[in-house]
Structure formats: structure tokens, C-alpha cells
Design a protein around this motif. Structure first.
Motif, mmCIF file in Angstrom:
data_model
loop_
_atom_site.group_PDB
_atom_site.id
_atom_site.type_symbol
_atom_site.label_atom_id
_atom_site.label_comp_id
_atom_site.label_asym_id
_atom_site.label_seq_id
_atom_site.Cartn_x
_atom_site.Cartn_y
_atom_site.Cartn_z
ATOM 1 N N GLN A 3 39.869 33.019 33.586
ATOM 2 C CA GLN A 3 39.498 34.222 34.319
ATOM 3 C C GLN A 3 38.066 34.099 34.832
ATOM 4 O O GLN A 3 37.166 33.704 34.095
ATOM 5 C CB GLN A 3 39.628 35.448 33.418
ATOM 6 N N TYR A 7 37.284 42.294 36.083
ATOM 7 C CA TYR A 7 36.987 43.320 37.086
ATOM 8 C C TYR A 7 37.132 44.736 36.553
ATOM 9 O O TYR A 7 36.456 45.647 37.037
ATOM 10 C CB TYR A 7 37.821 43.109 38.354
ATOM 11 N N SER A 8 37.955 44.920 35.537
ATOM 12 C CA SER A 8 38.096 46.269 34.968
ATOM 13 C C SER A 8 36.820 46.692 34.241
ATOM 14 O O SER A 8 36.471 47.870 34.231
ATOM 15 C CB SER A 8 39.305 46.348 34.033
ATOM 16 N N SER A 11 33.912 47.153 37.202
ATOM 17 C CA SER A 11 34.072 48.326 38.079
ATOM 18 C C SER A 11 35.056 49.310 37.446
ATOM 19 O O SER A 11 36.130 49.578 37.991
ATOM 20 C CB SER A 11 34.585 47.891 39.452
ATOM 21 N N PHE A 15 38.642 50.725 38.945
ATOM 22 C CA PHE A 15 39.819 50.253 38.224
ATOM 23 C C PHE A 15 40.676 51.442 37.790
ATOM 24 O O PHE A 15 41.888 51.445 37.963
ATOM 25 C CB PHE A 15 39.396 49.415 37.009
ATOM 26 N N CYS A 48 50.407 35.738 42.767
ATOM 27 C CA CYS A 48 49.637 36.341 41.674
ATOM 28 C C CYS A 48 50.357 36.081 40.351
ATOM 29 O O CYS A 48 51.335 36.743 40.008
ATOM 30 C CB CYS A 48 49.449 37.842 41.893
ATOM 31 N N TRP A 133 46.634 45.140 43.504
ATOM 32 C CA TRP A 133 46.574 44.475 42.198
ATOM 33 C C TRP A 133 46.627 42.958 42.353
ATOM 34 O O TRP A 133 45.914 42.223 41.675
ATOM 35 C CB TRP A 133 47.695 44.947 41.289
ATOM 36 N N ARG A 135 45.672 41.113 44.821
ATOM 37 C CA ARG A 135 44.439 40.564 45.359
ATOM 38 C C ARG A 135 43.374 40.438 44.273
ATOM 39 O O ARG A 135 42.637 39.449 44.215
ATOM 40 C CB ARG A 135 43.955 41.388 46.545
ATOM 41 N N ALA A 136 43.317 41.415 43.379
ATOM 42 C CA ALA A 136 42.385 41.321 42.255
ATOM 43 C C ALA A 136 42.803 40.191 41.314
ATOM 44 O O ALA A 136 41.973 39.399 40.856
ATOM 45 C CB ALA A 136 42.309 42.643 41.506
ATOM 46 N N ALA A 139 42.035 36.843 43.061
ATOM 47 C CA ALA A 139 40.592 36.624 43.226
ATOM 48 C C ALA A 139 39.913 36.275 41.908
ATOM 49 O O ALA A 139 39.059 35.390 41.860
ATOM 50 C CB ALA A 139 39.942 37.872 43.829
ATOM 51 N N PHE A 140 40.314 36.970 40.847
ATOM 52 C CA PHE A 140 39.603 36.820 39.574
ATOM 53 C C PHE A 140 40.374 36.018 38.543
ATOM 54 O O PHE A 140 39.918 35.842 37.421
ATOM 55 C CB PHE A 140 39.214 38.194 39.033
#
Length: 159
Positions: A3, A7-8, A11, A15, A48, A133, A135-136, A139-140
Motif C-alpha cells: 500500500q 487514504y482513509s 483524508s 473518506f 482494482c 473507490w 480509483r483510490a 492509486a494507493f
């Protein structure tokens, strides 16, 4: 897969809003079983890993047949999906990979033969939400299965 960042935690307010949107989508006019299939198909298209893993497990827990899960990637050729599901999958795909010329009138007309205006709006929000979701997750690089215990997905017995 490692990871990149959580992100949660970075932000939490945003989130939470996305979690709230997901909760609202689950309470919409669209059947939970179809929502699971949409989440899986869109996650396949977007690559994803976290979301694909999570939504396959959710679908299994909620009684979806395994063969239908396997056939989702080939839904156009598979006899396991009805016309309403096929229309939803086509809509999810066109909204996930919006063509340069936009969404055709034909695609919308086909959808309208199977869904009410309210259902079309709800289905569109469902597709928008899973795309956010995904995309997050992409990305991460959220690792697949990393939240199984938290979400109760270990009950799927798919590990």
C-alpha cells in the motif's frame, strides 16, 4: 502489493463522505445482488484488486452463484444473465469507459427498457461510486484481503 498510503487516515472526512455515499447506494432501488455484480464488473474493468476481491467475497456471502461470478467477465457470451442484468452491465461499462463521443442514445434507450427513471439514476450513482473507490484502490494500491476481518469478509471462506 504494498500500500502506498492509507487514504482513509489521510483524508478521514472525505473518506467518510464516500462511505456515506456507498451506504446510500446500498439502500437505493437497485437490488443488492445486482449492485454486487456491478461492483465486480467495474472493478474488473478498472483493475482494482482490493475492490474486486472485496466484492466477490460480498457477493458470495450474499448467495451469488460461483459460476455467475466466473462468467461476469464474459457476460455478453454467458447464458447466466438476464436482459435486465445485461443492460445494467452495458451501462456500467459505458459509464466506466466513457467513449470520446459520449454515451449514445441507443445505450440509454436499451437501459430504459429495463429500468425506471429512478432506477437509472440510482444505477448511475452506483457506477459512479464504485469507480471512485476503484480509483483510490488503484492509486494507493490497497492490498486485496487486507480489510477482510474488518468487513466480515472472512466469512466467504474464499482464502
Amino acid at each position: 502489493m504494498t500500500q502506498r498510503l492509507n487514504y482513509s487516515q489521510q483524508s478521514p472526512e472525505i473518506f467518510k463522505k464516500l462511505v456515506d455515499l456507498s451506504t446510500a447506494v446500498k439502500q437505493s432501488s437497485i437490488d443488492a445482488g445486482l449492485l454486487h455484480l456491478i461492483d465486480i464488473r467495474v472493478s474488473q474493468l478498472n483493475g482494482c484488486a482490493f475492490c474486486l476481491d472485496m466484492h466477490v467475497k460480498e457477493a458470495k456471502i450474499h448467495g451469488e452463484r460461483e459460476l455467475r461470478l466466473h462468467h461476469l467477465a464474459i457476460w455478453r457470451e454467458s447464458p447466466l444473465f438476464d436482459a435486465r442484468e445485461r443492460a445494467a452491465f452495458a451501462w456500467a461499462e459505458v459509464l466506466t469507459r466513457i467513449p470520446a463521443e459520449g454515451v449514445s442514445d441507443e445505450a440509454f434507450a436499451e437501459l430504459r427498457t429495463h429500468f425506471s427513471d429512478k432506477e437509472i439514476a440510482d444505477l448511475t450513482f452506483a457506477v459512479m461510486t464504485i469507480n471512485a473507490w476503484n480509483r483510490a484502490g488503484v492509486a494507493f494500491r490497497a492490498p486485496p484481503g487486507s480489510a477482510d476481518k474488518l468487513y466480515g469478509l472472512d466469512k466467504a471462506n474464499l482464502s
